[in-house]
Motif scaffolding. Structure first.
Motif, PDB file in Angstrom:
ATOM      1  N   LEU A  94      10.465   2.461   4.563  1.00  0.00           N
ATOM      2  CA  LEU A  94      11.417   3.568   4.550  1.00  0.00           C
ATOM      3  C   LEU A  94      12.561   3.294   3.582  1.00  0.00           C
ATOM      4  O   LEU A  94      12.965   4.176   2.809  1.00  0.00           O
ATOM      5  CB  LEU A  94      11.953   3.804   5.964  1.00  0.00           C
ATOM      6  N   ASN A  95      13.083   2.080   3.614  1.00  0.00           N
ATOM      7  CA  ASN A  95      14.180   1.729   2.706  1.00  0.00           C
ATOM      8  C   ASN A  95      13.746   1.834   1.251  1.00  0.00           C
ATOM      9  O   ASN A  95      14.501   2.317   0.397  1.00  0.00           O
ATOM     10  CB  ASN A  95      14.685   0.319   3.010  1.00  0.00           C
ATOM     11  N   TYR A  96      12.527   1.382   0.960  1.00  0.00           N
ATOM     12  CA  TYR A  96      12.028   1.483  -0.416  1.00  0.00           C
ATOM     13  C   TYR A  96      11.921   2.950  -0.835  1.00  0.00           C
ATOM     14  O   TYR A  96      12.307   3.314  -1.958  1.00  0.00           O
ATOM     15  CB  TYR A  96      10.654   0.809  -0.551  1.00  0.00           C
ATOM     16  N   ALA A  97      11.405   3.777   0.066  1.00  0.00           N
ATOM     17  CA  ALA A  97      11.268   5.200  -0.250  1.00  0.00           C
ATOM     18  C   ALA A  97      12.625   5.829  -0.540  1.00  0.00           C
ATOM     19  O   ALA A  97      12.785   6.555  -1.531  1.00  0.00           O
ATOM     20  CB  ALA A  97      10.585   5.936   0.910  1.00  0.00           C
ATOM     21  N   TYR A  98      13.615   5.558   0.305  1.00  0.00           N
ATOM     22  CA  TYR A  98      14.932   6.154   0.118  1.00  0.00           C
ATOM     23  C   TYR A  98      15.566   5.705  -1.198  1.00  0.00           C
ATOM     24  O   TYR A  98      16.091   6.518  -1.965  1.00  0.00           O
ATOM     25  CB  TYR A  98      15.847   5.786   1.290  1.00  0.00           C
ATOM     26  N   SER A 124       0.833  -1.203   0.000  1.00  0.00           N
ATOM     27  CA  SER A 124       0.000   0.000   0.000  1.00  0.00           C
ATOM     28  C   SER A 124       0.867   1.252   0.000  1.00  0.00           C
ATOM     29  O   SER A 124       0.623   2.200  -0.754  1.00  0.00           O
ATOM     30  CB  SER A 124      -0.919   0.002   1.216  1.00  0.00           C
ATOM     31  N   PHE A 125       1.905   1.260   0.858  1.00  0.00           N
ATOM     32  CA  PHE A 125       2.806   2.413   0.895  1.00  0.00           C
ATOM     33  C   PHE A 125       3.532   2.571  -0.435  1.00  0.00           C
ATOM     34  O   PHE A 125       3.678   3.688  -0.949  1.00  0.00           O
ATOM     35  CB  PHE A 125       3.821   2.269   2.032  1.00  0.00           C
ATOM     36  N   LYS A 126       4.005   1.462  -0.978  1.00  0.00           N
ATOM     37  CA  LYS A 126       4.702   1.492  -2.265  1.00  0.00           C
ATOM     38  C   LYS A 126       3.811   2.101  -3.345  1.00  0.00           C
ATOM     39  O   LYS A 126       4.256   2.943  -4.142  1.00  0.00           O
ATOM     40  CB  LYS A 126       5.120   0.079  -2.666  1.00  0.00           C
ATOM     41  N   ALA A 127       2.536   1.703  -3.362  1.00  0.00           N
ATOM     42  CA  ALA A 127       1.605   2.246  -4.358  1.00  0.00           C
ATOM     43  C   ALA A 127       1.418   3.749  -4.171  1.00  0.00           C
ATOM     44  O   ALA A 127       1.322   4.505  -5.153  1.00  0.00           O
ATOM     45  CB  ALA A 127       0.266   1.529  -4.252  1.00  0.00           C
ATOM     46  N   SER A 128       1.384   4.211  -2.914  1.00  0.00           N
ATOM     47  CA  SER A 128       1.229   5.640  -2.636  1.00  0.00           C
ATOM     48  C   SER A 128       2.420   6.432  -3.170  1.00  0.00           C
ATOM     49  O   SER A 128       2.261   7.442  -3.861  1.00  0.00           O
ATOM     50  CB  SER A 128       1.079   5.877  -1.128  1.00  0.00           C
ATOM     51  N   LEU A 129       3.626   5.978  -2.833  1.00  0.00           N
ATOM     52  CA  LEU A 129       4.820   6.688  -3.286  1.00  0.00           C
ATOM     53  C   LEU A 129       4.945   6.647  -4.805  1.00  0.00           C
ATOM     54  O   LEU A 129       5.251   7.667  -5.444  1.00  0.00           O
ATOM     55  CB  LEU A 129       6.070   6.080  -2.645  1.00  0.00           C
ATOM     56  N   ASP A 130       4.697   5.487  -5.385  1.00  0.00           N
ATOM     57  CA  ASP A 130       4.808   5.358  -6.842  1.00  0.00           C
ATOM     58  C   ASP A 130       3.844   6.311  -7.551  1.00  0.00           C
ATOM     59  O   ASP A 130       4.198   6.909  -8.578  1.00  0.00           O
ATOM     60  CB  ASP A 130       4.518   3.919  -7.263  1.00  0.00           C
ATOM     61  N   GLU A 131       2.643   6.471  -6.995  1.00  0.00           N
ATOM     62  CA  GLU A 131       1.697   7.393  -7.629  1.00  0.00           C
ATOM     63  C   GLU A 131       2.138   8.845  -7.455  1.00  0.00           C
ATOM     64  O   GLU A 131       2.066   9.632  -8.397  1.00  0.00           O
ATOM     65  CB  GLU A 131       0.295   7.222  -7.054  1.00  0.00           C
TER      66      GLU A 131
END
Length: 499
Positions: free
Chosen positions: A394-398, A346-353
């Motif tokens: 967090l690691n994915y975001a960075y 879910s977080f990954k989808a938010s950042l990707d969008e």
């Protein structure tokens, strides 16, 4: 849990370190030896010191659900920085025990402070080179190599692109609008629902303009140089168009804005953003310094509902598009890792969008649960234990943001953060948020107006900081406004004494 502090002065450090490992527990601190009255507590931590003629002996005992670990060590009194060394050694030994007994190894080691970047600058100044300073972080503070490299990278960007621009006479202006459409379940800020507070808003707004004028008069008298303006809250865009325009034009007319590097408005809640409000902002702030923040926190509607955000992901999408339609290009967006019931996907989808909107600045926060937040009234321990998932987010975001050309330009930490992690602002080069770095690293004076605002008076090239507090709540701000103005006189007294 019980924390025993026996015959030493490091209570604060020990309590903060215990909170890293047990953030969901109420920590009862006793200044005594072990007391049998608390024998039924699940977690007991004892730290005690015995003073001898040439040395002191420290003793640690941790009882974790019946599993007991003890440790003793000595420190000679004739060593340099004796007290500092005692504190550091005691923290390290307790850290090792808590890591072993809980199976948790916090990335930030024994560091519990808000400003790791500021600490990195200080450590670097005390060592011959960066390698030695990094080794100090790793070996003395027990910070992982990954976090050490990260904080030194942030330090370089922050120093070269932001902090080096601050001068002796520099200051920033903060203006508080402590009203929101609704209160988020994780929020601890002094803000009120506009539905409940709309009756006092006109009186608050009128007095706020007077405080801004009074503050500007002081700044002019002291010949201070305005670097940044930040209108935050709360949610400043709970104001209507006319109020927004009046607020901005008051700042522009009262202060000398010729040296202004940045004028930020936190338009945080997408449900408060309209074309007319964005146009009022765009038409009254110089485009070269204009910056706004639109903060979805997540693009998952179910999570938004869970945390009390009365807006949808579709409203966030429309807000981004409206801002670009109006011509506002310098936009920041906030996302939070570790939200209740959120998942990595879910977080990954938010950042990707969010990345598809080509926003030049994205800030990644880690959920921090405060005592006054609604979330603490329920079963919130499971959120604080969700460390691995939050760290993965967090690691994915960075990694993703860096691959898209974003660089970390400021970072800070809070207590009770999921996974004991951190908040970090990323931006494309040239879009760093100056005020964020200035307020967190206390580089120059911040003059603050409004309810709950705190003016921070900084002595140049010094760690000395003096604070002037406004009253927290809007009704106090209104009823005791004369006292606030009287306190503001302290700004001139500070500059007369230290400059």
């Amino acid at each position: 849990m019980i924390l025993y502090i026996d015959n030493h002065e490091f209570l604060y450090e020990m309590e903060c370190l215990c909170r890293v490992f047990f953030p969901a527990y109420k920590i009862n601190v006793l200044k005594s030896s072990i007391d049998d009255r608390f024998i039924n507590e699940d977690i007991k931590v004892y730290t005690g010191m015995t003073d001898f003629s040439d040395y002191v002996e420290f003793n640690i005992c941790v009882d974790y659900y019946g599993e007991i670990v003890t440790k003793s060590f000595k420190i000679e009194k004739n060593i340099l920085d004796f007290n500092k060394n005692c504190e550091l050694c005691l923290a390290k030994e307790l850290f090792y025990i808590l890591c072993d007994i809980t199976g948790i190894r916090p990335d930030w080691g024994i560091l519990t402070g808000v400003r790791p970047v500021k600490l990195a600058r200080r450590v670097l100044s005390e060592h011959k080179n960066e390698d030695e300073a990094k080794n100090h972080f790793i070996n003395e503070f027990l910070v992982t190599k990954e976090k050490t490299d990260f904080v030194f990278d942030v330090m370089k960007t922050e120093k070269d692109k932001i902090l080096s621009l601050s001068q002796k006479d520099s200051f920033s202006l903060y203006i508080a609008i402590p009203f929101c459409p609704s209160r988020c379940s994780y929020c601890s800020f002094v803000s009120q629902s506009i539905e409940k507070a709309h009756k006092i808003l006109p009186a608050y707004f009128e007095l706020l303009l007077k405080e801004i004028q009074y503050t500007a008069d002081i700044a002019k008298e002291l010949n201070l140089r305005l670097e940044t303006v930040y209108i935050g809250g709360g949610t400043p865009t709970t104001l209507n168009c006319d109020q927004l325009k009046t607020l901005i034009t008051t700042v522009n007319s009262c202060f000398d804005t010729s040296t202004l590097r940045e004028f930020t408005i936190e338009a945080g809640r997408p449900d408060t953003i309209t074309y007319e409000k964005l146009l009022a902002i765009k038409n009254n702030i110089n485009e070269s310094v204009l910056r706004i923040s639109i903060n979805p926190q997540t693009m998952n509607d179910e999570i938004l509902e869970n945390i009390g955000r009365r807006h949808t992901s579709e409203q966030t999408r429309k807000a981004f598009l409206l801002a670009k339609e109006v011509g506002i290009t310098n936009i920041n967006a906030d996302l939070i890792v570790g939200l209740p019931n959120d998942t990595f996907q879910s977080f990954k989808a938010s950042l990707d969008e969010i990345l598809t909107y080509s926003i030049p600045s994205i800030t990644i926060h880690t959920l921090s649960i405060k005592k006054s937040a609604q979330l603490t009234q329920g079963d919130f321990e499971k959120y604080l234990k969700n460390c691995d998932e939050a760290k993965k987010m967090l690691n994915y975001a960075y990694e993703t943001l860096k691959s898209y050309g974003y660089i970390p330009y400021y970072s800070y930490r809070q207590s009770r953060m999921v996974g004991n992690l951190e908040n970090t602002g990323f931006s494309k080069p040239g879009f760093e948020g100056f005020y964020n770095a200035y307020i967190m690293d206390e580089t120059h004076t911040i003059l603050a107006c409004g309810a709950s605002a705190v003016s921070k008076l900084q002595q140049y090239n010094s760690n000395y900081l003096q604070r002037i507090f406004n009253f927290k709540f809007p009704y106090e701000y209104i009823s005791r406004f004369d006292e606030i103005i009287d306190r503001k006189k302290g700004v001139k007294l500070f500059y007369d004494e230290y400059f």
